[in-house]
Design a protein around this motif. Structure first.
Motif, mmCIF file in Angstrom:
data_model
loop_
_atom_site.group_PDB
_atom_site.id
_atom_site.type_symbol
_atom_site.label_atom_id
_atom_site.label_comp_id
_atom_site.label_asym_id
_atom_site.label_seq_id
_atom_site.Cartn_x
_atom_site.Cartn_y
_atom_site.Cartn_z
ATOM 1 N N PRO A 255 0.753 -1.092 -0.063
ATOM 2 C CA PRO A 255 0.151 0.007 0.055
ATOM 3 C C PRO A 255 0.669 1.223 -0.069
ATOM 4 N N VAL A 256 0.284 2.254 -0.478
ATOM 5 C CA VAL A 256 1.006 3.727 -0.653
ATOM 6 C C VAL A 256 0.315 4.624 0.446
ATOM 7 N N PRO A 257 1.232 5.274 1.387
ATOM 8 C CA PRO A 257 0.676 6.160 2.429
ATOM 9 C C PRO A 257 -0.126 7.387 1.872
ATOM 10 N N LEU B 82 3.644 4.121 6.363
ATOM 11 C CA LEU B 82 3.835 2.752 5.819
ATOM 12 C C LEU B 82 4.899 2.183 6.669
ATOM 13 N N VAL B 83 4.306 1.102 7.433
ATOM 14 C CA VAL B 83 5.214 0.131 8.296
ATOM 15 C C VAL B 83 5.750 -0.961 7.902
ATOM 16 N N GLY C 247 2.925 9.828 4.475
ATOM 17 C CA GLY C 247 2.261 10.455 3.876
ATOM 18 C C GLY C 247 2.289 11.919 4.006
ATOM 19 N N PRO C 248 1.684 12.807 2.870
ATOM 20 C CA PRO C 248 1.717 14.111 3.217
ATOM 21 C C PRO C 248 1.195 14.429 4.484
ATOM 22 N N ALA D 97 -1.014 2.690 8.558
ATOM 23 C CA ALA D 97 -1.481 3.017 9.852
ATOM 24 C C ALA D 97 -1.748 4.698 9.947
ATOM 25 N N ALA D 98 -2.680 5.177 10.617
ATOM 26 C CA ALA D 98 -2.459 6.506 10.970
ATOM 27 C C ALA D 98 -1.517 7.023 11.768
ATOM 28 N N ALA D 99 -0.671 7.817 11.310
ATOM 29 C CA ALA D 99 0.681 8.175 11.936
ATOM 30 C C ALA D 99 0.468 8.704 13.365
#
Length: 336
Positions: free
Chosen positions: A21-23, A29-30, A71-72, A126-128
């Motif tokens: 998957p792409v964050p 991304l873990v 991600g951004p 995951a939500a950072a």
């Protein structure tokens, strides 16, 4: 990437190759290094509960690994950081529950490995904001069970208000129970451990339980009440009968803390005894991010021990069968 995927609630999980998957915004991304096996994963895979996960999905909410991409908009985490991905995937952050420190009650939450894909895979999103850093000197394999089994029982001891000299009965000594024994003792309680398996009861003794009861041979409620009764009973076994035994073990003013979620289970309590005895029945869901940080700190300081067996993801269906049959002493962890 390799992942264990639930495609049908009535069929075994499939090991598949799926895209990494792409964050997106706010996500990390873990790269998963270890993922613990919780009974909730089995309930999810079997569609046992009224709200079912959307098919297909990847289970697992005890994931520990290293952040490889962000991600951004992510500012709170960094690439290369080792983090845990818990059951609470995200929450709204502004409802009455979130702002009062009860984020696990948020009605807009997402749940890892249930409503969003989880950690039975080589990579997970995951939500950072909701991953929790894993301190140095806490091994990855031990951090995985602490991410759910640890924080869930830690929270249960907290909400029960266990204090010095309280008598605590732990019903179910397994992945959760062996940690509940330790947290009850850290809080100053005296522990009676209840299980059907002598090996698990011996583990409870090793971890400091003052008394053990084999529920296959004795009525635990009668034995506990004969010793004065429990101030707190923690119900961790996925058996409705054990919940009733836990309730019956309490002395006046006692607290029953319900944690396990037996499929289709109901709890009926006698109104007369509950009222006159001043009994409290408490539901306890997993802990918050702060609770998990405290769990990791206790373990880093050497206050707790984790008993876990490592396996490969390809053994997922065999592992589920072993958990359901009671053949697992404490926790299974998939290592990648």
């Amino acid at each position: 990437m390799k992942a264990a995927v639930v495609t049908d609630f009535a069929r075994p999980l499939q090991i598949k190759q799926v895209p990494v998957p792409v964050p997106g915004p706010g996500q990390a991304l873990v790269r998963i290094e270890a993922s613990g096996v919780c009974h909730t994963d089995i309930h999810a895979a079997h569609g046992d509960w009224p709200v079912k996960p959307p098919l297909p999905f990847i289970p697992g909410h005890e994931g520990v690994g290293v952040i490889e991409a962000l991600g951004p908009g992510v500012q709170v985490r960094s690439i290369g950081e080792r983090v845990a991905i818990p059951w609470l995937g995200s929450a709204c952050g502004h409802c009455r529950y979130c702002v009062s420190g009860r984020e696990t009650l948020c009605e807009s939450q997402t749940n890892t490995g249930y409503s969003v894909n989880g950690a039975y895979a080589e990579y997970a999103l995951a939500a950072a904001d909701y991953v929790v850093p894993v301190p140095d000197w806490v091994s990855t394999v031990e951090a995985a069970p602490l991410t759910c089994a640890g924080v869930t029982t830690y929270k249960a001891i907290k909400v029960a208000g266990v204090g010095p000299t309280d008598h605590v009965a732990v019903f179910g000594v397994g992945g959760l129970g062996h940690l509940a024994v330790q947290y009850a003792r850290i809080a100053g309680g005296f522990v009676t451990a209840v299980d059907l398996d002598e090996g698990k009861l011996e583990l409870a003794r090793e971890l400091g339980a003052e008394h053990v009861v084999n529920a296959a041979e004795h009525n635990p409620a009668e034995l506990i009440r004969a010793e004065g009764g429990a101030d707190v009973a923690i119900a961790l076994a996925a058996s409705p009968q054990s919940f009733h035994q836990a309730f019956a073990s309490l002395r006046r003013g006692g607290r029953l803390v319900c944690v396990a979620l037996p499929a289709g289970g109901t709890l009926t309590v006698p109104i007369f005894d509950t009222v006159l005895g001043g009994i409290s029945v408490i539901g306890s869901i997993v802990g918050t991010r702060q609770d998990l940080a405290e769990v990791f700190e206790l373990h880093r300081a050497g206050r707790t021990r984790v008993f876990a067996e490592s396996r490969k993801l390809e053994q997922v269906n065999e592992t589920f069968s072993d958990v359901l049959a009671g053949r697992v002493q404490a926790r299974i962890v998939f290592e990648f």
